[in-house]
Enzyme design. Structure first.
Site, mmCIF file in Angstrom:
data_model
loop_
_atom_site.group_PDB
_atom_site.id
_atom_site.type_symbol
_atom_site.label_atom_id
_atom_site.label_comp_id
_atom_site.label_asym_id
_atom_site.label_seq_id
_atom_site.Cartn_x
_atom_site.Cartn_y
_atom_site.Cartn_z
ATOM 1 N N ARG A 157 3.203 -6.265 3.170
ATOM 2 C CA ARG A 157 2.582 -6.903 4.340
ATOM 3 C C ARG A 157 3.581 -7.930 4.855
ATOM 4 O O ARG A 157 3.884 -8.910 4.144
ATOM 5 C CB ARG A 157 1.255 -7.559 3.956
ATOM 6 C CG ARG A 157 0.730 -8.504 5.010
ATOM 7 C CD ARG A 157 -0.706 -8.925 4.809
ATOM 8 N NE ARG A 157 -1.614 -7.827 5.073
ATOM 9 C CZ ARG A 157 -2.934 -7.964 5.238
ATOM 10 N NH1 ARG A 157 -3.495 -9.164 5.172
ATOM 11 N NH2 ARG A 157 -3.684 -6.910 5.486
ATOM 12 N N HIS B 53 -1.241 -1.632 11.567
ATOM 13 C CA HIS B 53 -2.042 -1.764 10.336
ATOM 14 C C HIS B 53 -2.622 -0.385 9.987
ATOM 15 O O HIS B 53 -3.818 -0.142 10.107
ATOM 16 C CB HIS B 53 -3.152 -2.793 10.554
ATOM 17 C CG HIS B 53 -3.786 -3.300 9.297
ATOM 18 N ND1 HIS B 53 -3.393 -2.891 8.036
ATOM 19 C CD2 HIS B 53 -4.808 -4.184 9.098
ATOM 20 C CE1 HIS B 53 -4.137 -3.509 7.124
ATOM 21 N NE2 HIS B 53 -5.004 -4.290 7.739
ATOM 22 N N GLN C 38 -5.704 0.214 7.428
ATOM 23 C CA GLN C 38 -7.014 -0.124 7.977
ATOM 24 C C GLN C 38 -7.498 0.971 8.925
ATOM 25 O O GLN C 38 -8.651 1.401 8.863
ATOM 26 C CB GLN C 38 -6.945 -1.463 8.716
ATOM 27 C CG GLN C 38 -8.282 -1.917 9.287
ATOM 28 C CD GLN C 38 -9.291 -2.254 8.212
ATOM 29 O OE1 GLN C 38 -9.015 -3.051 7.342
ATOM 30 N NE2 GLN C 38 -10.462 -1.636 8.252
ATOM 31 N N ASP D 113 -11.403 -7.227 16.735
ATOM 32 C CA ASP D 113 -10.554 -7.917 15.751
ATOM 33 C C ASP D 113 -10.371 -9.343 16.267
ATOM 34 O O ASP D 113 -10.693 -9.652 17.424
ATOM 35 C CB ASP D 113 -9.209 -7.168 15.626
ATOM 36 C CG ASP D 113 -8.274 -7.759 14.567
ATOM 37 O OD1 ASP D 113 -8.741 -8.524 13.701
ATOM 38 O OD2 ASP D 113 -7.062 -7.454 14.621
ATOM 39 N N CYS E 184 -12.225 -4.995 11.296
ATOM 40 C CA CYS E 184 -11.366 -4.887 10.111
ATOM 41 C C CYS E 184 -11.567 -6.052 9.150
ATOM 42 O O CYS E 184 -11.268 -5.935 7.968
ATOM 43 C CB CYS E 184 -9.907 -4.802 10.538
ATOM 44 S SG CYS E 184 -9.367 -6.182 11.563
ATOM 45 N N ARG F 165 -11.541 0.918 2.333
ATOM 46 C CA ARG F 165 -10.117 0.638 2.129
ATOM 47 C C ARG F 165 -9.686 1.115 0.744
ATOM 48 O O ARG F 165 -8.621 1.699 0.567
ATOM 49 C CB ARG F 165 -9.842 -0.880 2.269
ATOM 50 C CG ARG F 165 -9.951 -1.430 3.680
ATOM 51 C CD ARG F 165 -8.844 -0.923 4.584
ATOM 52 N NE ARG F 165 -7.531 -1.266 4.097
ATOM 53 C CZ ARG F 165 -6.897 -2.423 4.319
ATOM 54 N NH1 ARG F 165 -7.477 -3.362 5.036
ATOM 55 N NH2 ARG F 165 -5.677 -2.632 3.850
HETATM 56 N N1 NVA Z 1 -4.921 -8.570 13.663
HETATM 57 C C1 NVA Z 1 -5.215 -9.219 12.404
HETATM 58 C C2 NVA Z 1 -5.673 -8.217 11.398
HETATM 59 C C3 NVA Z 1 -6.039 -8.798 10.063
HETATM 60 C C4 NVA Z 1 -6.461 -7.762 9.063
HETATM 61 C C5 NVA Z 1 -3.993 -9.979 11.920
HETATM 62 O O1 NVA Z 1 -2.886 -9.435 12.008
HETATM 63 O O2 NVA Z 1 -4.137 -11.108 11.480
HETATM 64 N N1 CP Z 2 -8.590 -6.028 6.974
HETATM 65 C C1 CP Z 2 -7.630 -6.540 6.175
HETATM 66 O O1 CP Z 2 -6.507 -6.055 6.120
HETATM 67 O O2 CP Z 2 -8.030 -7.608 5.434
HETATM 68 P P1 CP Z 2 -7.107 -8.591 4.567
HETATM 69 O O3 CP Z 2 -6.260 -9.371 5.553
HETATM 70 O O4 CP Z 2 -8.077 -9.439 3.826
HETATM 71 O O5 CP Z 2 -6.238 -7.764 3.673
#
Ligand code: NVA
Ligand code: CP
Length: 307
Positions: free
Chosen positions: A100, A127, A130, A222, A262, A290
């Site tokens: 990540r 992502h 997800q 989101d 998500c 997930r």
């Molecule tokens: N768009 C959000 C998704 C989190 C799972 C982010 O990148 O923070």
């Molecule tokens: N939806 C998702 O990826 O959650 P986290 O940021 O908690 O991993």
């Protein structure tokens, strides 16, 4: 399938296979308990996570392997060791890397410099884990994905991009309603359009949430400020007024429509509390999936029967 970096890289058949395997793993977890026996997954996190970290760590354990949480702050990567060296060294120890990151290129570099499968656990651009989970969840709820419509209301961000790809590969129309200035990336949309054309599905971009949700079977949102955009929170809350998913907006979707997110969610911003916690919300089933879809991904990439 060598890596999971973008759903754009997968064929429709590969997405269908992952959905089927994810559902099979969910139905009979014991049948897959040796699928990744003895395999190790390094999990690099430059950003926070609840779902991704826990579902991958538990998932690889349930498949007979082990996951290793590596905060970018603690490993040498955070002190400037190159991604290339990180990738080459990790490849000598582990059977897969999940990462990540902020920069999408970092995940691509991990794949290019390393020799083991790389799984994108979220970048600023995409992502995919997800969105694969989301089409599996749609399949579970409606018994199919083909011919359905998903409406995404909010920021044209990593989630929107991956949902656009996942919908096309799963035979679904995708509508995205965003305020001016917050639309999806043009280069990513061009790839999505190619996928949609190949699949015979539609991509609709609009500034009207009402137009997006018309006839939709899934209404999805989101956060307005993603990880790394915390400084823009106040401006974004102002700019996104009118884009909250409310009961009134849900009522404009298909009668059987479900609400998806998500997570993490900001109730009172992108979604009202009554929708988020109401009868049409399937957010916790979605979060659970997930685990199952990522087990399917790991079986295909790192499993003993993987090519
Ligand atoms: N768009 C959000 C998704 C989190 C799972 C982010 O990148 O923070
Ligand atoms: N939806 C998702 O990826 O959650 P986290 O940021 O908690 O991993």
């Amino acid at each position: 399938m060598k890596h999971l970096i973008s759903i754009h890289d997968l064929s429709a058949a590969q997405v269908a296979d992952l959905i089927d395997l994810g559902r099979a793993v969910k139905a009979s977890p014991a049948q897959y308990r040796d699928a990744c026996r003895g395999k190790s997954l390094a999990m690099i996190f430059q950003k926070s996570s609840t779902r991704t970290r826990v579902s991958f760590e538990v998932g690889i354990h349930q498949l007979g392997g082990m996951g290793m949480f590596l905060s970018a702050r603690d490993i040498q990567l955070g002190r400037g060791e190159p991604i290339s060296d990180t990738a080459k060294v990790l490849s000598r120890y582990v059977d897969g890397v999940m990462a990540r990151t902020y920069a999408h290129q970092d995940v691509i570099d991990l794949a290019n410099y390393g020799t083991v499968p790389v799984i994108n656990g979220l970048t600023d651009l995409l992502h995919p884990c997800q969105a694969l989970c989301d089409v599996m969840t749609v399949h579970e709820v409606f018994g199919k994905t083909e011919g359905l419509k998903l409406a995404y209301v909010g920021d044209g961000n990593n989630m929107a991009h991956s949902l656009m790809f996942a919908c096309a590969k799963a035979g679904m129309d995708f509508a995205c309603a965003s305020p001016e200035g917050y639309w999806m990336d043009r280069d990513v949309v061009a790839l999505g359009e190619a996928d949609a054309q190949a699949a015979g599905t539609r991509i609709i971009e609009t500034t009207s949430p009402e137009e997006a949700v018309a006839g939709a079977h899934v209404v999805y949102t989101d956060v307005w400020a993603s990880m790394g955009q915390e400084d823009e929170q106040v401006k974004r809350v102002a700019d996104f007024q009118g884009f909250e998913v409310t009961e009134a907006l849900m009522d404009r979707a298909d009668r059987a429509a479900v609400f998806m997110h998500c997570l993490p969610a900001h109730r009172g911003e992108e979604v009202s509390a009554d929708v988020c916690d109401g009868p049409r919300s399937i957010i916790y089933d979605q979060a659970e999936n997930r685990l199952h879809i990522q087990k399917a991904v790991m079986i295909r990439l790192m499993g003993h029967e993987a090519a």
